[in-house]
Design a protein around this motif. Sequence first.
Motif, mmCIF file in Angstrom:
data_model
loop_
_atom_site.group_PDB
_atom_site.id
_atom_site.type_symbol
_atom_site.label_atom_id
_atom_site.label_comp_id
_atom_site.label_asym_id
_atom_site.label_seq_id
_atom_site.Cartn_x
_atom_site.Cartn_y
_atom_site.Cartn_z
ATOM 1 N N GLN A 170 -1.034 -14.062 0.328
ATOM 2 C CA GLN A 170 -2.274 -14.466 0.984
ATOM 3 C C GLN A 170 -2.254 -14.058 2.464
ATOM 4 O O GLN A 170 -3.250 -13.549 2.992
ATOM 5 N N THR A 189 5.394 -20.545 -5.131
ATOM 6 C CA THR A 189 4.421 -20.992 -4.134
ATOM 7 C C THR A 189 4.565 -20.196 -2.844
ATOM 8 O O THR A 189 3.569 -19.759 -2.245
ATOM 9 N N VAL A 190 5.817 -19.987 -2.418
ATOM 10 C CA VAL A 190 6.065 -19.248 -1.179
ATOM 11 C C VAL A 190 5.606 -17.799 -1.315
ATOM 12 O O VAL A 190 5.012 -17.230 -0.381
ATOM 13 N N ASP A 205 1.913 -17.672 -0.993
ATOM 14 C CA ASP A 205 1.536 -17.789 0.420
ATOM 15 C C ASP A 205 1.740 -16.460 1.144
ATOM 16 O O ASP A 205 0.903 -16.062 1.978
ATOM 17 N N LYS A 206 2.835 -15.790 0.825
ATOM 18 C CA LYS A 206 3.132 -14.508 1.463
ATOM 19 C C LYS A 206 2.042 -13.481 1.163
ATOM 20 O O LYS A 206 1.561 -12.764 2.053
ATOM 21 N N VAL A 261 7.811 -16.868 6.410
ATOM 22 C CA VAL A 261 7.730 -16.937 4.948
ATOM 23 C C VAL A 261 8.751 -15.999 4.316
ATOM 24 O O VAL A 261 9.404 -16.344 3.319
ATOM 25 N N GLN A 294 3.939 -15.935 11.025
ATOM 26 C CA GLN A 294 3.976 -16.710 9.773
ATOM 27 C C GLN A 294 4.599 -15.898 8.638
ATOM 28 O O GLN A 294 5.389 -16.425 7.834
#
Length: 219
Positions: free
Chosen positions: A56, A49-50, A53-54, A111, A107
């Motif tokens: 994205q 998941t992380v 996110d990275k 992350v 961010q």
Amino acid sequence: MGLLSRMSDIVQSNINALLDKAEDPEKMIKHLILEMQDTLVEVRSVAATVLADKKQIERRISKLEIESANWQSKAQIALQKEREDLARAALGEKQRVDQALDSLHEQLNEVQESVNKLQSDSSQLNDKLLEAKAKQKTLLIRQRTQSSRLKLRHSDAYNKVDTAIVKFDQYERRIDDLEAQVDAFDLVSETKSLNAELAELEASEEIEKQLAELRKKVA
């Protein structure tokens, strides 16, 4: 208990110390292995998941960097056309985009720190899992060895071994007794032989003495 807290407890735990305190070490090690495996599955799920996110955030950064460059180009063109008002507006848009970029970079750093921490904890947790599995194999071998020894002690074969050892000791003792008898016989025989030789010498000496006396009479 949270995932990170549980991981920290497992990584810092001393497996040997836990097993020494456990009433049933084999049961304890099985529980530890299952807990570690479940935690690893959770860690990999969180890491996936992380990482998503990275990616994205990185895509958004890439788009905003292109947008910022476009507003910069538009401001230059407006100035070349002597439209300072448009150039100012374009630079205002560029500033807005750059602020968003700064926030996204922060961010992304956070992350990335999470990714690094997950990778480090996952690696340590995997090492602990390997350690626990190795300890489980050791316990299993010890258990099998003790079970085999106990089974042997209750088997007829073990009793036969004991009987054979006792018989061998008795047989060895009989041989020692026989050797002692032979040695005693040889000692007695040697003594008899010596006495016989001495008696023979004495008899010969007596004969010579009588023969000498007889010669005197004849003469």
